[in-house]
Design an enzyme around this catalytic site. Structure first.
Site, short mmCIF file in Angstrom:
data_model
loop_
_atom_site.label_atom_id
_atom_site.label_comp_id
_atom_site.label_asym_id
_atom_site.label_seq_id
_atom_site.Cartn_x
_atom_site.Cartn_y
_atom_site.Cartn_z
N GLU A 84 -3.83 7.13 -4.00
CA GLU A 84 -4.23 6.57 -5.30
C GLU A 84 -5.69 6.11 -5.33
O GLU A 84 -6.23 5.87 -6.42
CB GLU A 84 -3.35 5.36 -5.64
CG GLU A 84 -3.57 4.21 -4.66
CD GLU A 84 -3.08 2.85 -5.14
OE1 GLU A 84 -1.86 2.71 -5.34
OE2 GLU A 84 -3.91 1.95 -5.30
N ASP A 134 4.13 -0.40 -7.28
CA ASP A 134 2.83 -0.74 -7.85
C ASP A 134 1.73 0.08 -7.18
O ASP A 134 0.62 0.15 -7.68
CB ASP A 134 2.56 -2.23 -7.67
CG ASP A 134 1.29 -2.67 -8.39
OD1 ASP A 134 1.14 -2.30 -9.58
OD2 ASP A 134 0.44 -3.36 -7.79
N HIS A 148 -1.15 -0.26 -9.79
CA HIS A 148 -1.79 -1.21 -8.87
C HIS A 148 -2.36 -2.41 -9.64
O HIS A 148 -3.57 -2.68 -9.58
CB HIS A 148 -2.89 -0.52 -8.06
CG HIS A 148 -3.16 -1.20 -6.74
ND1 HIS A 148 -3.49 -0.52 -5.60
CD2 HIS A 148 -3.14 -2.51 -6.41
CE1 HIS A 148 -3.68 -1.39 -4.61
NE2 HIS A 148 -3.46 -2.61 -5.09
N ARG A 173 0.85 -1.19 0.00
CA ARG A 173 0.00 0.00 0.00
C ARG A 173 0.89 1.25 0.00
O ARG A 173 1.89 1.32 0.74
CB ARG A 173 -0.91 0.04 1.24
CG ARG A 173 -2.11 -0.90 1.15
CD ARG A 173 -3.12 -0.49 0.07
NE ARG A 173 -4.28 -1.35 -0.01
CZ ARG A 173 -4.40 -2.42 -0.79
NH1 ARG A 173 -3.40 -2.80 -1.55
NH2 ARG A 173 -5.53 -3.11 -0.82
P1 NAD Z 1 -1.42 -11.38 5.05
O1 NAD Z 1 -2.45 -10.95 6.02
O2 NAD Z 1 -1.32 -12.82 4.69
O3 NAD Z 1 0.02 -10.92 5.58
C1 NAD Z 1 0.30 -9.67 6.12
C2 NAD Z 1 1.45 -9.81 7.10
O4 NAD Z 1 1.82 -8.50 7.54
C3 NAD Z 1 1.09 -10.62 8.36
O5 NAD Z 1 2.05 -11.63 8.57
C4 NAD Z 1 1.09 -9.59 9.47
O6 NAD Z 1 1.52 -10.11 10.73
C5 NAD Z 1 2.09 -8.57 8.93
N1 NAD Z 1 1.94 -7.24 9.52
C6 NAD Z 1 0.80 -6.53 9.72
N2 NAD Z 1 1.11 -5.33 10.26
C7 NAD Z 1 2.44 -5.30 10.40
C8 NAD Z 1 3.35 -4.34 10.91
N3 NAD Z 1 2.93 -3.15 11.37
N4 NAD Z 1 4.67 -4.64 10.93
C9 NAD Z 1 5.10 -5.84 10.47
N5 NAD Z 1 4.29 -6.78 9.95
C10 NAD Z 1 2.98 -6.52 9.94
O7 NAD Z 1 -1.63 -10.48 3.75
P2 NAD Z 1 -1.09 -10.75 2.29
O8 NAD Z 1 -2.07 -11.56 1.52
O9 NAD Z 1 0.32 -11.20 2.37
O10 NAD Z 1 -1.17 -9.26 1.67
C11 NAD Z 1 -0.37 -8.21 2.19
C12 NAD Z 1 -0.85 -6.89 1.63
O11 NAD Z 1 -0.55 -6.80 0.23
C13 NAD Z 1 -2.36 -6.66 1.67
O12 NAD Z 1 -2.82 -6.24 2.92
C14 NAD Z 1 -2.56 -5.60 0.61
O13 NAD Z 1 -2.45 -4.32 1.20
C15 NAD Z 1 -1.41 -5.84 -0.36
N6 NAD Z 1 -1.86 -6.35 -1.66
C16 NAD Z 1 -1.54 -5.66 -2.78
C17 NAD Z 1 -1.93 -6.15 -4.02
C18 NAD Z 1 -1.57 -5.46 -5.31
O14 NAD Z 1 -2.21 -5.73 -6.34
N7 NAD Z 1 -0.59 -4.59 -5.34
C19 NAD Z 1 -2.68 -7.30 -4.09
C20 NAD Z 1 -2.98 -7.99 -2.92
C21 NAD Z 1 -2.58 -7.50 -1.70
C1 COI Z 2 -5.77 -6.18 -2.73
O1 COI Z 2 -6.36 -7.25 -2.98
O2 COI Z 2 -5.55 -5.80 -1.57
C2 COI Z 2 -5.30 -5.32 -3.84
O3 COI Z 2 -4.52 -4.45 -3.60
C3 COI Z 2 -5.81 -5.56 -5.22
C4 COI Z 2 -7.03 -4.70 -5.50
C5 COI Z 2 -6.71 -3.29 -5.84
C6 COI Z 2 -7.88 -5.26 -6.60
#
Ligand code: NAD
Ligand code: COI
Length: 326
Positions: A261, A256, A293, A232
């Site tokens: 945004e 990304d 993104h 994010r």
């Molecule tokens: P997840 O919940 O499996 O893992 C998140 C990890 O972050 C956990 O292990 C948690 O303990 C850790 N965490 C939370 N707060 C923290 C902090 N302050 N310091 C250290 N660690 C911390 O989630 P995930 O499926 O791995 O996804 C992670 C993030 O990726 C999502 O929350 C989302 O914001 C982002 N994401 C982006 C896209 C994209 O298209 N760019 C897509 C999917 C997810």
């Molecule tokens: C999420 O799944 O958290 C993402 O960032 C992807 C979403 C913008 C479709």
């Protein structure tokens, strides 16, 4: 069971909506519009809504509550765009839709490799038949130390992929994971900031980690550090990052996601003013790759997103245990 889907995309989501609505016995209403105070009334008569990455502040949550909506289901993982606290106060349920973590992990590795091999400059030069060498010398992964911040589903998949490159991997998470220790060593943030050549972010945005990559953190990093953010935008202090890029302290970035945004991406702004000054500024750097993104965007993820959003609603409707409740 009736569900109303906002930001519905006919060109890629529709086949999955049809398939899973039929399987789960769901009557679907939908609009291609985003949920706003102006479009909220479309969900009147529905107990459940499915949304994408659009701002759902307290006022909008209250409006949906007033209209009788009980569950706000996200067709995505992150839920920082929703005022979850207000929804819970009102007795509403918020769900998310975890999907294949490989889509974001693959994209992360792509940004990492493109950044350390200076691919943006190389492609720009190639377009102009400039085949010179100065300025585009790359680095080899096996010689680097990579810091992975956040070792949940995506961070762990990134670490697994990185392990094949022979680089040293340091990891940081509030809750260390045993599986990670096979390939990476957990370390504190300061150790990661001061010793890593590449730092990649994989944690949700929360009140606690806003600007975790702060001006101070950037100052501690090695000169030439490469930053990758597919999590994010607000995890990084973007003003400080721009200063560090100008000072040539940060060597490259693959982003990304970017601050402010929400509401911009997935839309076409080419004939109007874009209300985000970071995107054009960052895109202007030779050593910064800005993508809109799209790390998530694969055939597998769209299938998973629609299915798990509807499943989260189905579980709630049937009083079942709901793994997608946040
Ligand atoms: P997840 O919940 O499996 O893992 C998140 C990890 O972050 C956990 O292990 C948690 O303990 C850790 N965490 C939370 N707060 C923290 C902090 N302050 N310091 C250290 N660690 C911390 O989630 P995930 O499926 O791995 O996804 C992670 C993030 O990726 C999502 O929350 C989302 O914001 C982002 N994401 C982006 C896209 C994209 O298209 N760019 C897509 C999917 C997810
Ligand atoms: C999420 O799944 O958290 C993402 O960032 C992807 C979403 C913008 C479709």
């Amino acid at each position: 069971m009736k569900v109303f889907a906002y930001s519905y995309r006919k060109f890629d989501e529709e086949p999955y909506f049809k398939k899973y609505c039929e399987q789960l016995g769901i009557e679907l209403g939908y609009t291609e519009l985003d949920p706003t105070m102006e479009t909220a009334h479309l969900a009147a008569g529905y107990d459940y809504i499915s949304i994408l990455l659009t701002r759902m502040d307290a006022q909008l949550v209250e409006e949906f509550h007033r209209l009788g909506v009980r569950v706000i289901s996200n067709r995505l993982i992150g839920v920082d765009h929703v005022d979850v606290r207000r929804a819970k106060e009102l007795g509403m349920v918020v769900t998310n839709a975890p999907y294949s973590s490989n889509c974001v992990a693959d994209f992360t590795l792509m940004l990492m490799l493109m950044s350390i091999r200076r691919m943006k400059q190389m492609m720009r030069r190639n377009e102009m038949n400039d085949f010179t060498l100065p300025g585009i010398q790359g680095m080899e992964m096996r010689n680097l130390t990579v810091g992975v911040l956040g070792t949940g589903k995506i961070g762990r998949t990134v670490i697994h992929a990185l392990s094949g490159f022979g680089c040293k991997i340091l990891a940081y998470d509030l809750y260390p994971n045993e599986e990670v220790k096979a390939h990476a060593q957990y370390a504190d943030l300061d150790t990661i900031f001061t010793t890593c050549d590449v730092i990649t972010l994989h944690m949700p945005l929360t009140d606690e980690n806003f600007h975790i990559i702060s001006r101070d953190a950037l100052a501690k990093m090695k000169k030439g550090v490469v930053l990758i953010n597919t999590a994010r935008g607000p995890l990084i202090d973007t003003e400080a990052l721009i200063d560090a890029l100008e000072a040539e302290h940060v060597g490259a970035a693959g982003l990304d996601v970017v601050e402010d945004e929400v509401g911009l991406y997935h839309n076409d702004w080419k004939n109007t003013v874009i209300h985000n000054r970071y995107i054009p500024l960052l895109r202007g750097f030779n050593n910064v790759i800005v993508t809109s993104h799209k790390a998530y965007y694969t055939d597998q993820s769209v299938d998973d997103m629609v299915r798990n959003s509807l499943l989260g609603i189905y579980y709630e409707h049937n009083g079942m245990e709901n793994p997608f409740k946040v």
